[in-house]
Design a protein around this motif. Structure first.
Motif, PDB file in Angstrom:
ATOM      1  N   PRO A   1       0.810  -1.274  -0.119  1.00 37.72           N
ATOM      2  CA  PRO A   1       0.070  -0.064   0.031  1.00 37.72           C
ATOM      3  C   PRO A   1       0.976   1.375   0.153  1.00 37.72           C
TER       4      PRO A   1
ATOM      5  N   GLN B   1     -11.441  -8.745  10.634  1.00 40.06           N
ATOM      6  CA  GLN B   1     -10.588  -8.444   9.538  1.00 40.06           C
ATOM      7  C   GLN B   1     -10.652  -9.444   8.498  1.00 40.06           C
TER       8      GLN B   1
ATOM      9  N   SER C   1     -13.695  -8.864   6.540  1.00 34.43           N
ATOM     10  CA  SER C   1     -13.746  -7.908   5.618  1.00 34.43           C
ATOM     11  C   SER C   1     -12.884  -7.978   4.656  1.00 34.43           C
ATOM     12  N   ALA C   2     -11.662  -8.822   4.647  1.00 38.37           N
ATOM     13  CA  ALA C   2     -10.675  -9.245   3.673  1.00 38.37           C
ATOM     14  C   ALA C   2     -11.523 -10.031   2.703  1.00 38.37           C
TER      15      ALA C   2
ATOM     16  N   SER D   1     -13.851  -7.694   0.791  1.00 39.62           N
ATOM     17  CA  SER D   1     -13.296  -6.826  -0.206  1.00 39.62           C
ATOM     18  C   SER D   1     -12.445  -7.697  -1.474  1.00 39.62           C
TER      19      SER D   1
ATOM     20  N   GLN E   1      -8.783  -0.832  -5.653  1.00 36.85           N
ATOM     21  CA  GLN E   1      -9.050  -0.273  -4.521  1.00 36.85           C
ATOM     22  C   GLN E   1      -9.454  -1.444  -3.586  1.00 36.85           C
ATOM     23  N   TYR E   2     -10.442  -2.165  -3.991  1.00 35.38           N
ATOM     24  CA  TYR E   2     -10.639  -3.208  -3.072  1.00 35.38           C
ATOM     25  C   TYR E   2      -9.754  -4.173  -2.773  1.00 35.38           C
TER      26      TYR E   2
ATOM     27  N   ARG F   1      -6.667  -3.736  -2.604  1.00 37.34           N
ATOM     28  CA  ARG F   1      -5.511  -3.183  -1.727  1.00 37.34           C
ATOM     29  C   ARG F   1      -6.075  -3.216  -0.248  1.00 37.34           C
ATOM     30  N   GLU F   2      -7.537  -2.896  -0.126  1.00 30.98           N
ATOM     31  CA  GLU F   2      -7.935  -3.254   1.091  1.00 30.98           C
ATOM     32  C   GLU F   2      -7.935  -4.465   1.580  1.00 30.98           C
TER      33      GLU F   2
ATOM     34  N   LEU G   1      -4.557  -5.507   2.839  1.00 31.77           N
ATOM     35  CA  LEU G   1      -4.502  -4.735   3.929  1.00 31.77           C
ATOM     36  C   LEU G   1      -4.982  -5.652   5.284  1.00 31.77           C
ATOM     37  N   ALA G   2      -6.174  -5.855   4.861  1.00 26.46           N
ATOM     38  CA  ALA G   2      -6.971  -6.618   6.010  1.00 26.46           C
ATOM     39  C   ALA G   2      -6.458  -7.796   6.146  1.00 26.46           C
TER      40      ALA G   2
END
Lengths: 561, 580
Positions: free
Chosen positions: A230, A469, A472-473, A476, A494-495, A497-498, A501-502
């Protein structure tokens, strides 16, 4: 005798009741109070992610300008076609490419734009007319007679997402179908250049699939490029091993603003970048250059370059304020006694840029200053470093590190050189395609391996925040896959990357380790003093009761006989 | 030079004035650089026969780390790692010190830069910081990485916010102590791994200048070793029209040469550091060695002799120094190296330090105890106030009602007391007092405490070693014998300008007492398992008899024959007579 029998019966009932209390109340209580907390995880959805089925959709718009179609043919447009390719990479990875091609005739404004004297101007005015979506490609078909392109040029790829394709005028007798089928291979070639190619996507998946399937060049490219993250820290370091002789000045702030920052601004959708610089004095390379009498200069051979970095790296220092990967660019000014210094490649030739790069680490450039002062100069000599020369090299290395490859155009293609940003829109799209796929692959691997780990080791505590987490991962990831399918490249990136991260946050959460090393033998050592004296009498009396029942049954059978 | 190709850039270069040189400013070609550095070594022979060497390196940078929006990202002499820390955590002032050994004030006098044994960190945050505790936690973790130290053990249980003792040393009149954090780790052991990152922060590293003397095998073979980093905003010029950031790195060593030198009282740079000086750091604008020769010529011989002398008022005393300027070629002489040699001739009495303090734990047993702090005012006729700061961990529960302050056997009521009680496992006790010390007296501060019983996971790996209680800090304005120079910005040695002075008649001193080592009641650590086993056995025995009672079959038993009858029957059986 009857009294004895009832007494025995009472004893039996008491033993059974105690056994029942222990089994119904005791064991569940013990189980409940000693169990590790494990929040619910979407295992079924994670298992679905394990087999990666990606569909990449590209919108291609083919605009037929005046003079390419006959009036009858024109009546039948607009129409659209869909072309699909499917690649079964391995048992768990399927790639599907879907090209939605829309054919239409040019509007009057577009015709005006195409009547500009040069291709660059046409490209610019077409861009002013309409902004095409991220990831899409627009191909304008211009007639053979058009003067926009030089005679030997067939395709012109602009700075944005448009290309001009010169095609032969079609005879009025031919049906539109035939016309389009003759056009299709040419359009496909343009789209392959401007959008992702199969090899790029395979290289992005190189962590997941066997190496043999990826071509050597794209594998090398993907191994050179720093892993998707990121954010990145870019550090420029000026190494001055000899401050007694050279007093170096570099306008790094101005150079970064004029050379590096436009590219980074352009790359903003991919990652956040931060740039800093430092000057390190008395920093030396790890190898001693050899003096070559034939050129009266010091030389560094290609095979010794591998040893250059380590001693320098101890001085570079890591970024204290963030944990993003660091890209290092070092400018080394050799000391007065070891100047000039040249780098030689494997075939013993001097490298014109006098620089080299180390994959996923950064680049080093040697900057000789010995010819900037005479022998009678008073030490230390003030030297101003020409930043345009340095930044040209570093910019090229930075592009390699970021995975912005130079595309080799097929014959007959002209690629408009990118402007001040150093990156055309379609080049950015190519990078975004492969980064999205890479992110999705990485995040899904992380999540599936985390799920496997949690499944196998039942001691691990799964807290609610980890479950959150993970889910949400997963959402995403699903969103990223869906957006790729729908052709919304920007959202997909965008998704993804999220998701990455998650998933990383869940995977590296320290709370997973709390009870991981709780050995079973210690647990038994604690339980045995309580459980053994409690269970032995219960088990024995249960056995005795069972024996008696069996005995009675046998007696009854014997009586019947 | 490639400049002609870039006229716009060249203009920018000029405007930003990023280029140029300080030392050769006469040329006029290069504008003044925004940063500069200086290095300095002070050698003071101590009356005990030891040698005190104090290095100071100062980097000044004319920039603004705390400016909102604009990020400082291009570094020259200032180390990048520290600059990033300053701007990320909005630090206004940062003081960190690592010390091995205890400074013996009574034998050695006052140190130039005082520091407590172990690690000490105090930070003033900028007053725009919303979450000071969060920043503090992250900052200690980052610093712990930079200095390879256990600063990550700083948490809320050893952090305090002193209300009066630690005022900013730099510019800015910050008085709101919500933005101040102070913590000590008296247990911290300082060694080579802390020195290496410290040396890396110097512009010349350990390759040139005074830093070549810093060989760790020599520096740590000493009675006292203290290294520190101080960052603060200071005035750029004498008018104080703009501010600059000052990074001051100090290293203080006391060598015990009497015992290591086979009883001969003679030392040289080579004997102390196993190196001699050959050059100044080319980046430093000044590079000097000072030797304290105030007590000469009766105390020692110094060679090579120098005619350059400097007098400075340091810690309330006018001292004379021989100055060796390393930027001058003459300093190094024929051999091109400078090896200062000092031969002792006689003994002399030292002026007793005006203020010093000591501390100990009294009492017996493992339940209660008493902390005694003794503060000595050795001034013959002047009384002066001191600020005493005590930060005591929560597991020593102070009985603050037993706090007594006595001077000359009479009660001495403090004029200001700030006490913050501890919270178990959350924060330590903080006690700050302003006490007036009568002339030529000993003031004793005592407070009783009770030792708490820790949870078994809270004990350190070696609990029988004891638990450390950090040093008390005594800050005072001590009446000066000679008039002080209050002009802060005028050219003077670095060591004389660490604490800003505002008054001519007194000087600022900070004294640290010894850290305490307190034994806490320590359980047998196999206890939990023993408890489990014992409880289980009790439960099992109780349960067993209960179970037995419930499931046993009771039946009426024939009363057994009396013994006489049984015996008679045995005899009858032998005789063949029918039984009874």
């Amino acid at each position: 005798m009857a009294a004895i029998e009832t007494e025995k019966q009472r004893g039996r009932y008491a033993a059974l009741a105690i056994a029942a209390v222990v089994i119904v109340l005791g064991i569940p209580l013990w189980w409940k109070t000693t169990e590790t907390y494990r929040a619910w995880l979407p295992f079924s959805q994670i298992n679905e992610l394990d087999s990666l089925q990606l569909q990449l959709s590209v919108e291609v718009e083919v605009v037929l300008s005046r003079g390419t179609l006959s009036p009858e043919q024109q009546k039948k447009v607009p129409l659209s076609q869909t072309r699909e390719q499917e690649h079964q990479i391995d048992a768990k990875t399927v790639l599907r490419y879907r090209y939605e091609t829309k054919y239409r005739t040019a509007t009057i404004m577009e015709e005006d734009a195409l009547n500009q004297p040069s291709a660059q101007e046409a490209d610019l005015s077409l861009h002013m007319l309409s902004e095409s979506a991220c990831g899409s490609v627009v191909v304008y078909i211009i007639p053979e007679t058009s003067t926009l392109l030089p005679a030997d040029v067939k395709v012109y790829v602009g700075q944005r997402r448009t290309a001009l394709l010169r095609a032969a005028l079609f005879e009025g007798t031919a049906g539109l179908k035939e016309v389009l089928s003759t056009l299709e291979p040419q359009v496909k070639q343009v789209v392959d250049t401007m959008s992702f190619s199969h090899q790029d996507i395979l290289a992005a998946l190189s962590d997941r699939i066997r190496v043999g399937q990826v071509s050597k060049e794209s594998l090398a490219d993907s191994m050179r490029a720093i892993k998707s993250s990121p954010g990145y820290e870019i550090t420029f370091s000026l190494l001055n091993p000899d401050p007694k002789s050279h007093s170096l000045h570099w306008d790094i702030e101005g150079a970064v603003n004029s050379y590096i920052q436009p590219l980074l601004d352009k790359l903003n959708p991919i990652a956040n970048f931060s740039v800093d610089s430092q000057i390190l004095y008395y920093a030396v390379l790890g190898v001693n250059p050899r003096f070559d009498n034939s050129v009266s200069a010091y030389t560094l051979n290609a095979d010794s370059l591998a040893h250059v970095i380590n001693p320098v790296e101890a001085r570079l220092g890591s970024n204290a304020a963030s944990s993003n990967p660091v890209l290092n660019f070092l400018l080394y000014v050799p000391d007065a006694q070891h100047s000039p210094l040249f780098i030689r490649d494997h075939s013993k030739r001097e490298i014109p840029s006098n620089a080299f790069h180390s994959p996923r680490w950064g680049g080093i450039m040697v900057y000789n200053v010995n010819d900037m002062y005479g022998p009678e100069a008073e030490f230390p000599v003030d030297i101003n470093i020409s930043m345009s020369k340095v930044m040209g090299v570093f910019l090229a290395q930075l592009r390699l590190m970021l995975g912005v490859q130079k595309t080799q155009p097929p014959p007959g293609f002209v690629l408009q050189s990118a402007g001040s940003e150093g990156l055309a829109d379609w080049e950015l799209d190519r990078l975004m395609w492969s980064r999205s796929v890479e992110n999705i692959a990485t995040a899904s691997t992380t999540i599936t391996s985390l799920a496997q780990l949690l499944d196998q080791i039942s001691n691990i505590v799964i807290n609610d925040n980890i479950a959150q987490q993970v889910s949400s991962a997963v959402t995403s990831l699903q969103a990223a896959v869906a957006e790729l399918e729908a052709g919304n490249l920007a959202f997909a990136l965008q998704y993804s990357r999220e998701a990455i991260l998650a998933s990383e946050r869940a995977f590296f959460d320290p709370s997973l380790l709390h009870l991981l090393y709780f050995p079973d033998d210690q647990k038994f050592a604690i339980y045995i003093p309580l459980f053994l004296p409690m269970c032995v009498p219960i088990v024995l009396s249960l056995l005795k009761i069972a024996n008696e029942i069996r005995q009675r049954r046998a007696d009854k059978l014997a009586k019947k006989d | 030079w490639g400049i002609s190709r870039l006229p716009a850039l060249w203009l920018k270069l000029k405007r930003l004035s990023l280029v140029g040189r300080l030392r050769r400013g006469t040329e006029g070609k290069w504008p003044r650089l925004p940063d500069s550095c200086e290095e300095e070594l002070l050698i003071r022979p101590l009356h005990s026969g030891d040698i005190y060497a104090s290095f100071q390196f100062r980097t000044l940078w004319d920039t603004d780390f705390l400016h909102q929006g604009k990020k400082v990202s291009h570094y020259r002499l200032f180390p990048k790692s520290l600059g990033q820390v300053l701007s990320k955590f909005s630090v206004r002032e940062l003081h960190i010190s690592f010390t091995q050994g205890y400074w013996r004030t009574m034998q050695w006098g006052q140190p130039i830069v005082p520091s407590p044994p172990g690690a000490e960190l105090w930070v003033w945050f900028h007053n725009t910081v919303a979450d000071v505790d969060g920043n503090w936690k992250e900052l200690t973790n980052v610093l712990s990485g930079i200095f390879c130290a256990s600063l990550n053990f700083i948490d809320s249980t050893n952090t305090v916010q002193p209300s009066a003792s630690f005022k900013p040393l730099g510019l800015g009149n910050a008085t709101d102590h919500r933005f101040l954090r102070y913590a000590t780790l008296p247990r911290e052991i300082v060694c080579t791994e802390n020195l290496t990152p410290w040396k890396k922060l110097l512009p010349c590293g350990s390759k040139a200048g005074l830093a070549v003397l810093m060989k760790s095998e020599k520096l740590f073979h000493s009675s006292f070793h203290s290294q520190a980093v101080h960052i603060r905003p200071v005035c750029k010029d004498w008018q104080c029209s703009s501010t600059a950031w000052e990074l001051r790195q100090t290293l203080n060593v006391v060598f015990d040469l009497y015992t290591s030198g086979q009883g001969k009282k003679e030392w040289s740079l080579f004997k102390m550091f196993s190196r001699t000086l050959t050059e100044a750091c080319p980046l430093a604008s000044s590079s000097k060695v000072y030797v304290d020769v105030t007590d000469n010529p009766e105390l020692f011989d110094l060679s090579p002799a120098t005619s350059v002398l400097n007098t400075a008022v340091v810690l309330g005393d006018r001292r004379t120094y021989s100055v060796y300027d390393l930027t001058q070629k003459e300093t190094f002489g024929q051999l091109r190296s400078l090896n200062l040699v000092l031969r002792w001739k006689g003994e002399s009495d030292m002026l007793r330090p005006l203020l010093h303090a000591e501390r100990y734990v009294a009492g017996f047993g493992l339940q209660t105890g008493e902390i005694h702090t003794l503060i000595y005012n050795n001034h013959p006729y002047r009384a002066f106030p001191v600020l005493l700061l005590d930060s005591v961990p929560w597991y020593l529960r102070l009985y603050i009602h037993t706090l007594t302050v006595t001077s000359k056997t009479r009660e001495n009521k403090p004029s200001y007391i700030h006490y913050q009680p501890s919270k178990d496992r959350l924060r330590p006790h903080l006690l700050e007092m302003l006490v007036q010390l009568p002339p030529h007296s000993v003031t004793e501060v005592t407070v009783q405490f009770e030792r708490a019983l820790l949870k078994w996971t809270e004990y350190t790996p070696d609990p029988n070693h004891g638990f450390y209680v950090g040093s008390s800090v005594i800050s005072a304005l001590v009446p000066s014998v000679v008039a002080m120079d209050t002009n802060n910005t005028q050219e003077r040695p670095l060591f004389s300008s660490f604490f800003p002075t505002k008054e001519e008649s007194s000087y600022f001193v900070r004294v640290y007492t010894e850290p305490l080592l307190v034994n806490l009641p320590t359980p047998d650590f196999s206890m939990p398992y023993n408890v489990i086993c014992l409880t289980c056995t009790v439960v099992a025995v109780g349960y067993g008899s209960f179970y037995n009672l419930l499931t046993r079959t009771f039946q009426v038993e024939e009363p057994s024959q009396p013994l006489a009858k049984r015996l008679a029957n045995v005899i009858r059986r032998i005789r063949g007579v029918p039984l009874l």
